[in-house]
Design an enzyme around this catalytic site. Structure first.
Site, PDB file in Angstrom:
ATOM      1  N   GLU A  48       0.832  -1.200   0.000  1.00  0.00           N
ATOM      2  CA  GLU A  48       0.000   0.000   0.000  1.00  0.00           C
ATOM      3  C   GLU A  48       0.871   1.255   0.000  1.00  0.00           C
ATOM      4  O   GLU A  48       1.709   1.437   0.866  1.00  0.00           O
ATOM      5  CB  GLU A  48      -0.883  -0.028   1.249  1.00  0.00           C
ATOM      6  CG  GLU A  48      -1.657   1.239   1.492  1.00  0.00           C
ATOM      7  CD  GLU A  48      -2.303   1.228   2.871  1.00  0.00           C
ATOM      8  OE1 GLU A  48      -2.134   0.226   3.603  1.00  0.00           O
ATOM      9  OE2 GLU A  48      -2.966   2.218   3.211  1.00  0.00           O
TER      10      GLU A  48
ATOM     11  N   ASP B 141      -1.071  -1.213   5.738  1.00  0.00           N
ATOM     12  CA  ASP B 141      -0.934  -0.625   7.063  1.00  0.00           C
ATOM     13  C   ASP B 141      -1.966  -1.194   8.021  1.00  0.00           C
ATOM     14  O   ASP B 141      -3.015  -1.668   7.607  1.00  0.00           O
ATOM     15  CB  ASP B 141      -1.127   0.897   6.995  1.00  0.00           C
ATOM     16  CG  ASP B 141       0.073   1.576   6.364  1.00  0.00           C
ATOM     17  OD1 ASP B 141       1.166   0.983   6.417  1.00  0.00           O
ATOM     18  OD2 ASP B 141      -0.099   2.678   5.811  1.00  0.00           O
TER      19      ASP B 141
ATOM     20  N   ASP C  40      -4.079   0.226   9.749  1.00  0.00           N
ATOM     21  CA  ASP C  40      -5.111   1.220  10.075  1.00  0.00           C
ATOM     22  C   ASP C  40      -6.359   0.966   9.231  1.00  0.00           C
ATOM     23  O   ASP C  40      -6.450  -0.036   8.538  1.00  0.00           O
ATOM     24  CB  ASP C  40      -4.573   2.638   9.872  1.00  0.00           C
ATOM     25  CG  ASP C  40      -4.163   2.878   8.434  1.00  0.00           C
ATOM     26  OD1 ASP C  40      -4.467   2.022   7.569  1.00  0.00           O
ATOM     27  OD2 ASP C  40      -3.522   3.911   8.167  1.00  0.00           O
TER      28      ASP C  40
ATOM     29  N   ASP D 138      -7.590   2.510   6.570  1.00  0.00           N
ATOM     30  CA  ASP D 138      -7.355   2.485   5.126  1.00  0.00           C
ATOM     31  C   ASP D 138      -6.750   1.159   4.687  1.00  0.00           C
ATOM     32  O   ASP D 138      -7.134   0.594   3.674  1.00  0.00           O
ATOM     33  CB  ASP D 138      -6.410   3.625   4.720  1.00  0.00           C
ATOM     34  CG  ASP D 138      -7.182   4.909   4.453  1.00  0.00           C
ATOM     35  OD1 ASP D 138      -8.427   4.822   4.341  1.00  0.00           O
ATOM     36  OD2 ASP D 138      -6.546   5.980   4.362  1.00  0.00           O
TER      37      ASP D 138
END
Ligand code: 0RA
Length: 632
Positions: A423, A496, A498, A500
């Site tokens: 990503e 990641d 998180d 997203d």
């Protein structure tokens, strides 16, 4: 339906010895499925009484001693002497194979699938069976042991009501387990309650520590079923419900269109689910497609140049229940879950096309909404095809020209090659520098772009990131997909920790689940597990993947809080750290993705991307608590 179903209508076949010798022949198996089958068998008899219009309520009890009783308020099994056996009808029904009274010509009888074998089979496979019949003012009792008469039939009192109660104790010598599962029973009874309009089915579990009860009554029958299935979906039409008899087949259908892409169609024959479909379903689908095409053409909703709707188009977003009652069902297929009677196809087709055409004419607004939804499905199908062709063409045309963003590995051996889907460009940069160039390829994906995409295949494939991925993998997609051409045996999703990252991971998993399922099944898809924390003390460094792990290291090595770094993203790690913590095969952890994982992602994806807000909000609210670091 039969009104005067006298004792003499019962055809006598044979005794119960074969059942105890080869139980699997009669109830499928002797595992937990077969065990539960005993309940279905008895309940089916009561349901038959309900379908004949004589029974309103069925009460099923799982007793404290593990036995089961099924009590109905039907006519009661006849207690007078049976002319062919010289014993009472109730004893005949319980001790003679295929003596349900449901066979031989006579009445309009619809019982039984593979296992519509009768209550005598339950008797044969139980250590004890007790039957109480209330009928014609009397209360009668008879009992059996392992299928053999124990106490002969006798009147034990008077009764003002009618009904039959069968209680049985499954034989532990026959079954691998005799432990009934409340939820399995509940699920089946719920389904039966939908299928039998107006019946009340009550379930009670009296075993210790299992106090549990359920009661089902659905005024709308299978219409209620469709309502239940569509509970959290965005619907396009009302629930259509048709019922009638056509060429000696009883047909009942309920359906409703939703904004979903998938179809959700269940079919039944004589109240038994036909998981493999069959002629009733074919008749329905053919009629649906033909009628919809005709209506759309007649009303200018499909233009001359437009192709016809296909079966897939008209089924997109459709929730439907198709149920038929047939005198002599033929069940075929691997699990005998497919209806074979060809006359049923014609009957359902005739019945449904007439009623559906009528409905469309009488409800022009609904009709328009349904046809427009179908037209959308058709356009999406055509767009997906050309998008897919374009990708395939691009791959083929460009031959070995791999996407520019791909940093390929030196090895051409798929067995040792790995493709990292990373990503973001900055993490992509670190990964390119930190990797083992010989075996590890890096494809950076820009998450934000992916995120805004819809779930349609055509939109997904129009996306350059996805195109690059398909070309890099080498397998092509759709009809030309070839797993043998996979260029990397490990495909690693590295995002990641998180929100997203989770989004992108979900989207990629959905893509793999829908279009590359074979790669998931063959275990080629992995998820990288980057650490959440870096802890240091002097020159020593530790990484922690979870909070408990971090706490443990902090305690063991007495680490100060300003020596704890929480990684916000992969991009914060330098190439060496990324290699050491996440990519180095000798130290890293990879999670292999199972088909179930991918399927779950697909479901989450639909919830997140679906057009309806409430389920999405509900999903986010439920899961927000689990998202540690809401980073939106
Ligand atoms: C044979 C004939 C009739 C009813 C039944 C069997 C019957 C069986 C079961 C099993 C569980 N509950 C049941 N209820 C009825 C027809 C009797 C008549 O004509 O009155």
């Amino acid at each position: 339906m039969t009104d005067n179903y006298g004792a003499s209508n019962i055809q006598v076949l044979e005794g119960l010895d074969p059942v105890r010798k080869r139980p699997g022949m009669y109830i499928g198996s002797t595992d937990t499925r077969g065990l539960h089958h005993l309940i279905w068998e008895v309940v089916d008899n009561s349901i038959d009484e309900a379908m004949a219009g004589y029974c309103q309520s069925i009460v099923i009890k799982i007793h404290a001693d593990g036995s089961i009783s099924v009590a109905d308020d039907g006519r009661g099994i006849p207690v007078e002497k049976h002319p062919q056996t010289g014993i009472s009808t109730v004893e005949t029904v319980l001790t003679v194979l295929h003596a349900g009274g449901k066979f031989g010509g006579g009445g309009y009888k619809v019982s039984g699938g593979l296992h519509g074998v009768g209550v005598s089979v339950v008797n044969a496979l139980s250590t004890k069976t007790e039957v109480t019949v209330e009928r014609d003012g009397g209360k009668h009792f008879v009992s059996f042991e392992r299928g053999e008469p124990a106490e002969p039939l006798k009147q034990i009192g008077d009764s003002k009501r009618n009904g039959t109660t069968v209680q049985f104790w499954p034989d532990g010598d026959i079954f691998e387990t005799t432990d009934f599962d409340f939820n399995v029973v509940k699920k089946r009874l719920r389904q039966q309650a939908y299928l039998t309009k107006g019946i009340t089915i009550t379930l009670m579990d009296e075993r210790e520590g299992k106090e549990n009860a359920a009661q089902f009554y659905f005024e709308g029958g299978i219409g209620s079923y469709v309502h239940h299935l569509n509970e959290d979906k965005d619907t396009i039409s009302k629930i259509l419900h048709f019922e009638g008899e056509q060429d000696e087949v009883m047909v009942e259908l309920a359906m409703q269109y939703t904004q979903e892409f998938r179809e959700n169609i269940y079919s039944f024959t004589n109240n038994i689910q036909t998981t493999e479909g069959g002629t009733h379903l074919t008749g329905f689908t053919m009629a649906l497609t033909r009628t919809m095409n005709k209506y759309a053409r007649d009303n200018g909703l499909l233009k001359e140049k437009d192709p016809n709707f296909t079966n897939d188009d008209v089924k997109e977003g459709l929730t439907a229940i198709v149920t038929v009652k047939v005198a002599e069902p033929q069940f075929e297929g691997q699990t005998k879950g497919k209806l074979g009677n060809s006359e049923v196809r014609t009957a359902v087709d005739r019945f449904f096309s007439q009623r559906f055409a009528e409905y469309l004419l009488e409800n022009p607004n609904e009709a328009k909404a349904i046809v427009n939804k179908t037209a959308l499905a058709l356009r999406a199908r055509l767009a997906a095809r050309s998008a897919r062709d374009a990708v395939v063409r691009k791959g083929a045309l460009e031959g070995l020209t791999l996407p520019g963003k791909l940093a390929d590995c030196a090895s051409k051996d798929p067995d040792v090659s790995e493709l990292f889907l990373v990503e973001g460009d900055s993490a992509g940069g670190s990964a390119k520098q930190g990797r083992d160039r010989h075996t590890q390829a890096i494809l950076p994906l820009r998450g934000k772009i992916l995120n805004t995409e819809q779930s349609r295949l055509d939109r997904m494939l129009a996306n350059n990131e996805i195109k690059s991925l398909v070309i890099a993998m080498g397998t092509a997609i759709g009809e030309t997909f070839d797993a043998e051409k996979l260029r990397y045996k490990k495909i690693v999703i590295m995002t990641d920790a998180d929100v997203d990252g989770a989004h992108i991971r979900t989207l990629l998993l959905t893509l793999f689940f829908r279009h590359f399922r074979e790669l998931v099944m063959n275990g080629h898809i992995f998820i990288a597990q980057p650490p959440l924390y870096k802890l240091s003390k002097g020159k020593q460094i530790w990484y922690a993947m979870t909070d408990p792990e971090k706490e443990k290291i902090v305690a063991e090595h007495d680490i100060k809080s300003d020596n704890i770094q929480r990684y916000k993203g992969l991009g914060e790690m330098n190439p060496d750290q990324l290699w050491e913590t996440t990519m180095d095969p000798s130290t890293r952890a990879l999670a292999q993705v199972s088909v179930e994982d991918a399927e779950r992602a697909d479901q989450i994806f639909r919830t997140l991307m679906g057009s309806e807000v409430p389920p999405r909000r509900k999903f986010i609210q439920t899961h927000a608590a689990n998202v540690k670091d809401l980073d939106i």
